[in-house]
Design a protein around this motif. Sequence first.
Motif, PDB file in Angstrom:
ATOM      1  N   UNK A 255      33.146  92.823  62.141  1.00 51.70           N
ATOM      2  CA  UNK A 255      34.121  91.755  61.960  1.00 51.70           C
ATOM      3  C   UNK A 255      34.141  91.386  60.482  1.00 51.70           C
ATOM      4  N   UNK A 256      35.310  90.957  59.994  1.00 51.27           N
ATOM      5  CA  UNK A 256      35.309  90.463  58.621  1.00 51.27           C
ATOM      6  C   UNK A 256      34.631  89.104  58.590  1.00 51.27           C
ATOM      7  N   UNK A 257      34.172  88.736  57.405  1.00 52.89           N
ATOM      8  CA  UNK A 257      33.561  87.414  57.237  1.00 52.89           C
ATOM      9  C   UNK A 257      34.505  86.327  57.706  1.00 52.89           C
ATOM     10  N   UNK A 258      35.800  86.501  57.340  1.00 44.92           N
ATOM     11  CA  UNK A 258      36.758  85.451  57.655  1.00 44.92           C
ATOM     12  C   UNK A 258      36.853  85.253  59.164  1.00 44.92           C
TER      13      UNK A 258
ATOM     14  N   UNK B 147      34.660  86.109  61.532  1.00 46.47           N
ATOM     15  CA  UNK B 147      33.417  85.553  62.050  1.00 46.47           C
ATOM     16  C   UNK B 147      33.342  84.065  61.741  1.00 46.47           C
ATOM     17  N   UNK B 148      33.710  83.721  60.504  1.00 49.56           N
ATOM     18  CA  UNK B 148      33.670  82.315  60.105  1.00 49.56           C
ATOM     19  C   UNK B 148      34.586  81.466  60.959  1.00 49.56           C
TER      20      UNK B 148
ATOM     21  N   UNK C 124      33.005  80.837  64.318  1.00 49.59           N
ATOM     22  CA  UNK C 124      31.934  79.848  64.231  1.00 49.59           C
ATOM     23  C   UNK C 124      32.513  78.445  64.072  1.00 49.59           C
TER      24      UNK C 124
END
Lengths: 201, 260, 577
Positions: free
Chosen positions: A22-25, A27-28, A31
């Motif tokens: 997953x990209x950080x974005x 995943x972020x 969350x």
Amino acid sequence: MGGRMTTAAAVAAPPSEFRTGLTNAKLGVWLFLASEVMLFATLFTTYIVLRLGASEWPRGWEVLNVPLGFTNTLVLIVSSVTMVMAYAKCWDRDYKGFRIYLGVTIALGFVFLGIKSFEWAAKFRVHHFPSTSIYYALYFTMTGLHGLHVICGMIVNGALFVLSKKEWDHPLFMGRIEGSGLFWHFVDIVWIFLFPTFYLL
Amino acid sequence: MSYAFNWGLPPAAASFAPEIDSGIALIHWAMLIIFVLWGAFFTYLLIRYRHRADVGVSLDDTTHSLKSLVPDVIVMIFEIGLIIFYAIPVWAHIKMKFPGGNEDPVELNVIAQQFAWNVQYPGPDGKFGRRKPELINFYNPIGLDLTDPAAQDDVVLANEIHLPAGAKALIHLSTLDVIHSFGVPEFRLKQDAVPGMEIPVWVKPTQAGTYELACAQLCGFAHSLMTGVVVVQSPDQYQAWLKSRAPAKPQQAAAPGANF
Amino acid sequence: MSDDQHGHAPRSFWRRYVFATDHKVIGLQYFFTSWVFLLIGFTMVLLMRWELAYPGTPIPFVGRLISPLLAPGGIMTGELYNSLGAMHGTLMIFLGIVPLGFAAFGNYILPLQIGADDMAFPRINMASYWLYFVGGVLMLSSFILPGGAAQSGWTSYAPLAEFNPGQTTWLVSMVLIITSSLLGAINFLTTGINMRAPGLSLFRLPVFVWAQLVTSVLLLLAFPPLEAAAVLQLMDRVLHTSFFIPAGLVVLGTKVAASGGGSPLLWEHLFWFLGHPEVYVLLLPAMGIVCEIIAANTRKPLHGYKIIVYSMLAIGVLSFVVWAHHMFVSGMSPMLGNFFLVTTMIISVPSVAILTSMIYSLQGGSIRFSVPMLFALAFMPLFGIGGLTGLPLGLTVTDIYLHDTYYIIGHFHYVVVTGSIIALMGGVYHWFPKWFGRKMNDFWGKVHFWGSVAAMNGVFFPMFIIGLHGESRRLYDPTAQIHNLPAHYWHIVSTVSAGLLMLFQLPFIINVIHGIFWGEKTQENPWKATTLEWACPSPPPHGNFEKPPRVYHDPYGYSVPGYREDWLPQNVEWEGA
């Protein structure tokens, strides 16, 4: 808008250095949504606790305007669909279609807020304020906080609408649309819980 | 016996106080033993395994060893014992079994406010007079409705509770404004008074004497001045006192902040 | 790779040191800011301690500087005492230890330990810091704003907090601080999950990283309820709703104009739903730091690495179901008390497992009594006292007596001060060479250590004695209650020790400042440690690693048989392992 040669796969595939794929974005955003769930769960819990402790509780359909609330529910559901369509157009690399669907999504946000503020104003006219009763306190607080979320979602979508001119080919652009879409669906789902809670129960 | 080491607790003056005290003593002895054993082992390790140039590191099985769960098992057994044989039964005794029916407890209302304890006894008729918040004023701090026949003989006091020794008392705890806490250290009793709730508390004083009642929950700028006395008397003295007070109009009014 | 593409460090002063996006700069910003807040919070409590030991006497030196409205003739009023109490709690917890343990150490060390070049969202990282900064400054400035500082304790129990002045500022600041922590938690989790170096599997993560990740989850899921509760209380204060106000209240003779229908207990539940996980937010990073220091200074792998990790995860889950042990005598149903009694006893199990693993880690090692190790060693018995004294408080029956007495103050200060703060101080000595490429002075470090440990015990141990005597907390004049008098001299012991504790922070402060500019220069890896943060220059350049590291081993490769050195860094390939 020339030179849109980038293939969907090249844009969509996250860079390999992300451990989860997953990209950080993305995943972020997930969350962030987890914490948002806790926020609204707390408010719904508050509603349950206070309602259980109350000696009387107004009937939602008698004090609120159910047709308007139902219309708003439809507006948000349709806007979720258009949001998905915007993402799909992004995937298809159809710039024009994307702009139309994203624009409609934002416009539906305005419709929602318009109806909502009409409902609020009607309440204020008959002197129903948050301080009137615990029911109205919950109603105004929870729909107000939800409205703030709608506005935030519209701001993000609006920013992406503007940015899309420049960043259509940016490798992370699709991720951003996806993240914004996730948030928009979340806002939609919250309303789907809010509507029966206040209008029908 | 009374000079035995009791971990610095004040004298016990209620029927359930010894139960609480024995728990505090048991846990503190256990804590002391655990800490001393642990500390001794810890000190031994520090000396035995201090860095020395000629002694290397001896590796144990660190990845699959479950050794560090052993103290846990011991602690767990101790805690399960405490829960089953001590905490749950004693808690039920203190917090869930209220005197009633044939026990004929002394009943009273304690109504806390910033920064005083108002006390209402039902008087000879055994019925509390009605209270209404809108009647509260300087002379009527609990808002007693004097048109209610049951209110005519009620005894209203400020910062003073009288209880007979050896009899159970049932206190209906409430508050006019913010959260207070009814705490009498010698009774080992503490219970918050929460706005909008009436919470029952019972106590059976065992020793005659005068004890201090102090608010135990932050309630404002004069929190530490919110004290009262609990006078535990022999049943005869208590009855005599009660007679001397009744019939009564609301008296000794506790105005807001009257005691400072 | 982070969203912010790393070319070279930004040149302008503002972008580089003030509105920085580099995790190292942000880490240091958090570091210095949180120490300032800690020292301010500590100064506040010194004033309170004076009042407790010598109630009704003018505060020496500074008493005359305080507004005569709050301290006429230099004598503290109940209002000022309550304000200081509320601010002390808030500052130490939300503006001191969380930003230091979680944000400062986490920001600097976590990306290095996982071999990342920065946090996942550098700009959000910057936003977190500045939200925290603004929230903190607003919180502090409430002393000079109309209404003054909050006076209802850091717990802000309703309805007291609804009627007291100053609470609105507290709530607005808290919303800012909570938002900052939420953004931080999202950032840390994304970074830790997504940006680990190749080869760095979850069970090769250093314990510190695990601790930070569990802490992030706690923040992420426990803070929103408090944020919601703060919004509701704000609504009560600003728009006169009555979420936490029941009908029919009369405050100081005046009927409260509120519709009623609210529940004061609801605030307590919402607050402690955050409040208990918050304890572990304070504690887990500290435990992580202690584990790192122990491994490096015993030259031996941690005992029971997996037990520690699973225990931390268990703590993370369990800490969400123990909150109402703060409310045994609050008037909630006694049956609920039994439930929370059982969960509370269960959560002690993983904590004991972690502490035992730490102690067993010493066995067979070659213990070097370096300054950070002294702090890590002190953590074990002192945190042990904190944990043990939690037992009579977690037990419903004994809590009836000990609830809201000085015993609880002693208990949680042993946990948070001699637990968390001791460990965080150790962490400063441990990672200082990483941050500045220089070492702190050993001698003054030892002076700081022994002085602090002795003084801390002098401050907090008497509180157990006072508490067992039955003295309540939060009394601005304990001598106003006769039953408190026999134990009163212990307050004087505690106050004098608190003064000494402040004095022993001077060598620390000077040591830090001296170390930054004139400390002895060190090589890249002065402790000969194995984890990845030591595999880049000290201090690390912008972008951290010269080339992205690859991980081949478990985190604590100390004294690996056959290897030429007694430490095998995680990023060094070696067939013998």
